[in-house]
Design a protein around this motif. Structure first.
Motif, short mmCIF file in Angstrom:
data_model
loop_
_atom_site.label_atom_id
_atom_site.label_comp_id
_atom_site.label_asym_id
_atom_site.label_seq_id
_atom_site.Cartn_x
_atom_site.Cartn_y
_atom_site.Cartn_z
N ASP A 338 -9.76 1.91 -8.54
CA ASP A 338 -11.15 1.80 -8.13
C ASP A 338 -11.86 1.84 -6.47
OD1 ASP A 338 -11.14 0.91 -11.14
OD2 ASP A 338 -10.87 -1.66 -10.69
N GLU A 339 -13.28 1.61 -6.80
CA GLU A 339 -13.48 2.58 -5.11
C GLU A 339 -13.21 1.30 -4.40
OE1 GLU A 339 -17.49 3.81 -3.24
OE2 GLU A 339 -17.82 4.31 -5.48
N LYS A 340 -13.83 -0.36 -5.57
CA LYS A 340 -13.83 -1.68 -4.85
C LYS A 340 -12.66 -2.02 -5.56
CE LYS A 340 -18.27 -1.38 -2.17
NZ LYS A 340 -19.63 -2.54 -1.87
N VAL A 341 -12.21 -3.12 -4.55
CA VAL A 341 -11.45 -4.42 -5.71
C VAL A 341 -11.84 -5.75 -5.19
CG1 VAL A 341 -9.14 -3.03 -5.14
CG2 VAL A 341 -10.18 -3.96 -3.12
N ASP A 342 -11.39 -6.58 -6.06
CA ASP A 342 -11.74 -8.49 -5.46
C ASP A 342 -10.00 -9.17 -6.03
OD1 ASP A 342 -14.68 -8.22 -6.17
OD2 ASP A 342 -14.62 -7.80 -8.74
N LEU A 343 -10.40 -10.00 -4.35
CA LEU A 343 -9.91 -10.32 -4.24
C LEU A 343 -9.97 -12.28 -4.15
CD1 LEU A 343 -8.95 -8.04 -2.64
CD2 LEU A 343 -7.84 -9.46 -1.92
N TYR A 344 -8.30 -13.23 -4.94
CA TYR A 344 -9.05 -13.92 -5.45
C TYR A 344 -7.74 -15.30 -4.89
CZ TYR A 344 -12.33 -12.22 -8.70
OH TYR A 344 -13.38 -11.60 -9.87
N MET A 345 -8.70 -16.10 -4.13
CA MET A 345 -7.81 -17.33 -3.70
C MET A 345 -7.98 -18.75 -3.38
SD MET A 345 -7.00 -14.63 0.49
CE MET A 345 -9.28 -13.98 -0.53
N THR A 346 -7.17 -19.09 -3.33
CA THR A 346 -7.18 -20.76 -3.33
C THR A 346 -7.27 -21.79 -1.68
OG1 THR A 346 -6.96 -20.59 -5.49
CG2 THR A 346 -7.48 -23.41 -5.18
N THR A 347 -5.91 -21.45 -2.04
CA THR A 347 -5.33 -22.00 -0.46
C THR A 347 -4.09 -21.02 0.39
OG1 THR A 347 -3.41 -23.02 -1.67
CG2 THR A 347 -5.37 -24.20 -1.89
N SER A 348 -3.81 -21.00 1.34
CA SER A 348 -2.28 -20.20 2.06
C SER A 348 -1.50 -20.56 1.09
CB SER A 348 -2.60 -20.53 3.76
OG SER A 348 -2.38 -22.11 3.82
N LYS A 349 -1.14 -21.30 0.49
CA LYS A 349 -0.17 -21.78 -0.45
C LYS A 349 0.11 -21.14 -1.50
CE LYS A 349 1.90 -24.31 3.51
NZ LYS A 349 2.55 -24.18 3.94
N ALA A 350 -1.17 -21.43 -2.20
CA ALA A 350 -1.60 -20.36 -3.65
C ALA A 350 -1.34 -19.42 -3.66
CB ALA A 350 -2.50 -21.26 -3.94
N PRO A 351 -0.98 -18.78 -4.87
CA PRO A 351 -0.69 -16.97 -4.93
C PRO A 351 -2.15 -16.28 -4.97
CG PRO A 351 -0.78 -18.45 -6.95
CD PRO A 351 -0.56 -19.46 -6.67
N CYS A 352 -2.49 -15.43 -4.49
CA CYS A 352 -3.48 -14.65 -4.42
C CYS A 352 -3.98 -13.52 -5.69
CB CYS A 352 -3.89 -13.34 -3.28
SG CYS A 352 -4.89 -12.69 -3.21
N PHE A 353 -4.88 -13.25 -5.93
CA PHE A 353 -5.16 -12.62 -7.60
C PHE A 353 -6.03 -10.88 -6.81
CE2 PHE A 353 -3.54 -16.50 -9.17
CZ PHE A 353 -3.26 -16.31 -10.45
N ILE A 354 -5.60 -10.32 -7.09
CA ILE A 354 -5.96 -8.34 -6.98
C ILE A 354 -6.27 -8.33 -8.92
CG2 ILE A 354 -6.69 -6.48 -6.84
CD1 ILE A 354 -4.41 -6.95 -4.60
N ARG A 355 -7.57 -8.94 -8.83
CA ARG A 355 -8.19 -7.96 -10.73
C ARG A 355 -8.96 -7.94 -10.72
NH1 ARG A 355 -7.84 -14.49 -11.64
NH2 ARG A 355 -10.67 -14.39 -11.64
N ASP A 356 -9.55 -6.71 -11.69
CA ASP A 356 -11.19 -6.86 -11.83
C ASP A 356 -11.68 -7.69 -12.78
OD1 ASP A 356 -9.43 -5.32 -14.25
OD2 ASP A 356 -10.42 -3.39 -14.83
N GLU A 357 -12.97 -6.29 -13.54
CA GLU A 357 -13.26 -7.74 -14.54
C GLU A 357 -13.01 -8.43 -15.34
OE1 GLU A 357 -18.47 -7.68 -14.29
OE2 GLU A 357 -17.91 -7.01 -12.42
N ASN A 358 -12.53 -6.77 -16.15
CA ASN A 358 -11.94 -7.60 -17.74
C ASN A 358 -10.35 -7.29 -17.59
OD1 ASN A 358 -14.61 -6.16 -18.08
ND2 ASN A 358 -13.70 -4.00 -17.45
#
Lengths: 375, 375
Positions: A338-358
């Protein structure tokens, strides 16, 4: 045995089967190819006891003058066939008297020792199990987009394989190594019975090299309790499965987050590559993400040097400062088209997710510890 | 120092000079690049004490905001410039405060340690000597067609270099390793004073990688008693020469022969490649040439296998049986562009010559011992 066939067909078959030739072994027969000729044509088989590959050259493509079975040292035989003629269409004749194999083409004649075909291990016999059909393209893609997340060393055997999980018409493939998880979901053409099978990483990497990856050609995958087989074109691969229950990961796949950023994938990848220059395996300095408003600073402060890189991002939620091993980000970003990616984070200790909408892909990456005052 | 220049120009200069960066050394300064900025532009220099390369970026192509000289670790600096932007035309600014170097481009900022430029070895000062001008194409060709014949290890220093011998308008380049000799003669555009200089193989292999090889662009070569320099485009390379008198080879270059064969080069090369499959460094079995009338049999009988290959040849003179290390034949045949090659032989103990009519190239290969009854 006496057969005549085109150099091109023979060489292609050797290359395909050759992936299951044992590289290091105390059993010399595992470094051989088994060549069988009968009324159906010629088959070439290799088997390193984990993975077996058999590929056929149909009777229309070859001429079997005398049935028989021989075993020959794979590397030597492959070198000979590669060089015996420089014409792909040249006829190659292979004759065996039970002790020596004679290989002739045009004005060249090679003679090499035979090995005992009786010692060659048989292809595993699979029991009736579950079947699944996917295109070569799909299989190659799901492997490519997950295989980097398996563990490199086999201190935990389960982490050296990938879970193939079928539920209805969804195939979910999962790889993890204790620091990250890669998940790819693929919609199947029809509904299938449930499957949970852990396929060795080496098998998956071998098959993705052998199949062409065309969207128009299929692979039939069969599972029983101990083995998986892949059938495509004129070839069948049979591999042992990894025994046991795979890690339960669903509880880790939370949809909650406090920060979401959307960023140009190419720009983020370039920045992470830049940061890798300053980070060595030995000093283990992290890559810092410092998000403030719509600007993401990527920072490194290592014995090698200092980097500050600024990216424009679209931000939702809170500012955050979090640290990563850049290798894990690189692997995931390189797998994403994909041309753009979404990163989801909570705190500096919790996992980061890179995922698409679907949720076609989900890459979970654990952050690392860092000293905020150094940045 | 403060300079701004295009990524592309800077990266090209780093790559050119970088060939003289020391790979293994106890002196860390030899792993650095020296960057100098003054009213003439920017120069980048590397020097491993055997070979020095200086390449310039002219004042029109860069902007020097503050003169100065810095030394930076070559590998790190090269990695940073490669990745700092993915646009060749991007501006890169380099600023030094005497301790740290700051490298910026677009929204990226790197900061790395400087090394002491005072420790950097000076370029050797050459005395007035002989000069010679050849095209980049010619220089690249003479190196490519001889360099494989130098000795791999330096138990005899002289054999690790090549003799460049100028007489009138002829340049003769000679390489030898005790088993074979490669000689290439090239007509120069004008008459020059005589030169005898032994240039280290590594220098020749480096320059042939740096020059583009265009027939329209020249290299000026200067020799004094201790050094050779190559000047081309915006670059000068200075290398130490190997000291001493080169081997006298002329007495070995007899024109007498008892057997001459003319053979298709591609076919002979293919046959020799085939024979190499069966010959390992450890068992040292030879490749046999058995010439009878107009048919040349190439035979190998080794622990790995047996080969008999037949080639049609045009023969003049006597039949002969002679044995070779196939590697030496391969190297020579791969260097020859002609469709047909001539081989001249006398006895199974005397050297075989591969040469063209005008002696533009002469490859002398010593035969090896063999037991005729085994073939």
């Amino acid at each position: 045995m006496k057969i005549t066939l085109k150099k091109l067909d023979l060489f292609a078959a050797i290359n395909t089967a050759g992936r299951a030739v044992s590289v290091k072994t105390t059993m010399p027969i595992l470094q051989c190819l088994l060549i069988n000729a009968d009324d159906n044509g010629v088959s070439i088989t290799a088997n390193d006891m984990e993975l077996a590959i058999e590929t056929k050259i149909s009777a229309e493509k070859c001429s079997v003058l005398e049935n028989g079975t021989i075993a020959v040292e794979a590397k030597l035989f492959s070198d000979i066939i590669r060089k015996i003629s420089f014409e792909d269409a040249a006829d190659v004749t292979i004759t065996s008297d039970g002790t020596l194999v004679e290989i002739t083409s045009e004005s060249s004649l090679f003679r090499i020792q035979e090995k005992d075909p009786e010692q060659f291990p048989e292809l595993p016999q699979m029991r009736e199990g579950h079947r699944l059909t996917v295109s070569q393209f799909t299989l190659k893609e799901v492997i490519k987009n997950t295989i980097f997340s398996i563990a490199a060393n086999d201190s935990n055997k389960m982490m050296t394989g990938e879970l193939f999980e079928v539920r209805g018409n969804n195939l979910r493939v999962i790889a993890l190594d204790g620091h990250r998880i890669a998940i790819v979901n693929t919609e199947l053409r029809e509904e299938y019975e449930s499957v949970n099978a852990i396929i060795p990483g080496k098998t998956l990497s071998d098959i993705s090299k052998i199949i062409e990856g065309s969207a128009d050609r299929d692979v039939e995958i069969c599972f029983d309790d101990n083995y998986v087989s892949f059938s495509f074109d004129d070839t069948i691969m049979v591999s042992r499965l990894i025994d046991g229950d795979f890690f339960k990961i669903d509880s880790m796949l939370s949809n909650d987050y406090l920060t979401k950023i959307t960023v140009n994938k190419r720009e983020l990848l370039n920045s992470v590559e830049r940061s890798s220059i300053l980070i060595s395996e030995s000093d283990k300095k992290p890559l810092i993400f410092k998000l403030e408003d719509d600007s993401l600073n990527l920072r490194v402060n290592s014995p090698t040097g200092y980097l500050d890189d600024v990216l424009r991002v679209e931000k939702g939620g809170k500012d955050i400062m979090i640290a990563f091993n850049p290798k894990f980000l690189l692997d995931a970003l390189r797998a994403i088209d994909d041309e753009k990616v979404d990163l989801y984070m909570t705190t500096s200790k919790a996992p980061c997710f890179i995922r698409d909408e679907n949720k076609k892909y989900i890459y979970l990456i654990l952050p690392v510890n860092f000293n905020p005052s150094a940045y």
